[in-house]
Design a protein around this motif. Structure first.
Motif, short mmCIF file in Angstrom:
data_model
loop_
_atom_site.label_atom_id
_atom_site.label_comp_id
_atom_site.label_asym_id
_atom_site.label_seq_id
_atom_site.Cartn_x
_atom_site.Cartn_y
_atom_site.Cartn_z
N ASP A 1 0.84 -1.21 0.00
CA ASP A 1 0.00 0.00 0.00
C ASP A 1 0.87 1.26 0.00
OD1 ASP A 1 -2.13 -1.68 0.09
OD2 ASP A 1 -2.66 -1.30 2.19
N ILE A 2 0.43 2.27 -0.71
CA ILE A 2 1.15 3.56 -0.78
C ILE A 2 0.47 4.56 0.15
CG2 ILE A 2 1.82 5.47 -2.29
CD1 ILE A 2 1.83 3.48 -4.61
N GLN A 3 1.28 5.16 0.98
CA GLN A 3 0.73 6.13 1.94
C GLN A 3 0.17 7.35 1.19
OE1 GLN A 3 3.08 7.12 5.50
NE2 GLN A 3 2.61 9.26 5.12
N PRO A 4 -1.05 7.76 1.51
CA PRO A 4 -1.62 8.96 0.87
C PRO A 4 -0.83 10.22 1.26
CG PRO A 4 -3.32 7.64 1.94
CD PRO A 4 -2.00 7.11 2.41
N ASP A 5 -0.93 11.21 0.43
CA ASP A 5 -0.29 12.51 0.72
C ASP A 5 -1.29 13.35 1.50
OD1 ASP A 5 1.12 14.81 0.86
OD2 ASP A 5 1.09 15.23 -1.31
N PHE A 6 -1.20 13.27 2.83
CA PHE A 6 -2.17 13.96 3.67
C PHE A 6 -2.02 15.48 3.63
CE2 PHE A 6 -1.88 9.73 5.69
CZ PHE A 6 -3.21 9.35 5.57
N ARG B 1 -8.22 18.00 7.27
CA ARG B 1 -7.30 18.68 8.18
C ARG B 1 -8.03 19.81 8.92
NH1 ARG B 1 -3.97 18.47 3.59
NH2 ARG B 1 -4.13 20.76 3.32
N ASN B 2 -8.87 20.55 8.20
CA ASN B 2 -9.61 21.65 8.83
C ASN B 2 -10.54 21.13 9.92
OD1 ASN B 2 -8.43 23.68 7.29
ND2 ASN B 2 -9.94 23.48 5.63
N CYS B 3 -11.16 19.99 9.68
CA CYS B 3 -12.05 19.40 10.70
C CYS B 3 -11.26 19.04 11.95
CB CYS B 3 -12.76 18.18 10.14
SG CYS B 3 -14.01 18.55 8.89
N HIS C 1 -1.50 22.84 9.94
CA HIS C 1 -1.77 21.82 8.92
C HIS C 1 -0.63 20.79 8.87
CE1 HIS C 1 -5.45 23.10 6.77
NE2 HIS C 1 -5.14 24.31 7.29
N GLU C 2 0.58 21.25 9.11
CA GLU C 2 1.72 20.33 9.07
C GLU C 2 1.64 19.31 10.19
OE1 GLU C 2 6.64 20.43 9.16
OE2 GLU C 2 5.48 22.30 9.27
N GLU C 3 1.25 19.76 11.39
CA GLU C 3 1.13 18.85 12.52
C GLU C 3 0.02 17.81 12.27
OE1 GLU C 3 2.56 21.79 16.18
OE2 GLU C 3 0.43 21.64 15.63
N VAL C 4 -1.09 18.27 11.72
CA VAL C 4 -2.19 17.34 11.42
C VAL C 4 -1.75 16.33 10.36
CG1 VAL C 4 -4.51 17.17 10.45
CG2 VAL C 4 -3.97 18.97 12.10
#
Length: 238
Positions: free
Chosen positions: A11-16, A25-27, A36-39
């Motif tokens: 599996d390839i990790q999504p680009d969060f 991220r906003n939620c 946003h970086e921490e999330v």
């Protein structure tokens, strides 16, 4: 746990951090001071932890699949072996049965001599007496006695039969053949020729019927003493 369809390692990790996950991220940020970086980092860490759990589950699933496959293969091999053994046994049984039904030619011993005379055959009555170790007149073993037995068997009108054992088989014999002959002659009334021939046949049959060696030797000596008695050298003493 639901079955895992593919290896989680692939599996390839999504680009969060991509715009695709901006709403998520906003939620998560909500009214907090989280960036946003921490999330993004937290989402990546959570995904990796979940993947690690799925990798462990996948490994167990693969091991179980291999175990079941090996068991199935072993079961199938055993079934095939049993079926092969059954077919071989059936084929062997059919072959043995076919061999039994094949016509067989009697064996013979090379160089064996065939006699040109027939051994006199006494009656079953006399044979039965010998088998029971009972007294029976010598006349039954003389040529005259054997001939009378054969003639009686041919001309007897007695239709009564009885069971008798011959070797390993049970067979029917005329009851008359087990009766004493009315023509039997007492030993002391036998002519010398009748006695001389009868004793030889008598000794032959007690040997065939496995009389004890001690008794056979005693009877042989008894007859020899009679034959070699000094009185036989006198005139008209045969």
């Amino acid at each position: 746990m639901a079955r895992i369809a593919s290896d989680p390692v692939l599996d390839i990790q999504p680009d969060f951090s991509s715009p695709t996950f901006e709403g998520l991220r906003n939620c998560i940020i909500g009214g907090t001071q989280t960036t946003h970086e921490e999330v993004t980092n937290k989402l990546a860490t959570a995904w990796e932890q979940d993947r690690d759990l799925r990798v462990v589950a996948w490994t167990r699933q693969v091991d179980e699949d291999q175990r079941l496959a090996a068991h199935t293969a072993q079961t199938e091999r055993e079934r095939v072996d049993q079926e092969r053994l059954r077919l071989e046994q059936e084929a062997e049984a059919e072959l043995r049965e076919a061999e039994k039904k094949k016509p067989k030619i009697n064996d013979f011993k090379i160089g064996a001599a065939v006699g040109d005379t027939l051994t006199p055959c006494p009656s079953q009555y006399a044979i039965h007496k010998l088998k029971s170790f009972e007294y029976v007149e010598l006349w039954y073993f003389s040529p005259d006695g054997c001939r009378e037995t054969a003639d009686d068997a041919k001309t007897s009108a007695d239709d009564t039969f009885g069971l008798t054992k011959v070797e390993d088989f049970v067979t029917l014999k005329p009851v008359a053949s087990f009766k004493a002959s009315r023509k039997a002659i007492q030993d002391h009334s036998l002519e010398w020729r009748q006695f001389d021939l009868a004793k030889n046949s008598f000794l032959l049959y007690i040997n065939k019927l496995k009389w004890p060696d001690k008794h056979q030797r005693a009877l042989t000596m008894f007859f020899m003493n009679i034959v070699s008695h000094p009185s036989r050298s006198e005139p008209y003493r045969e």
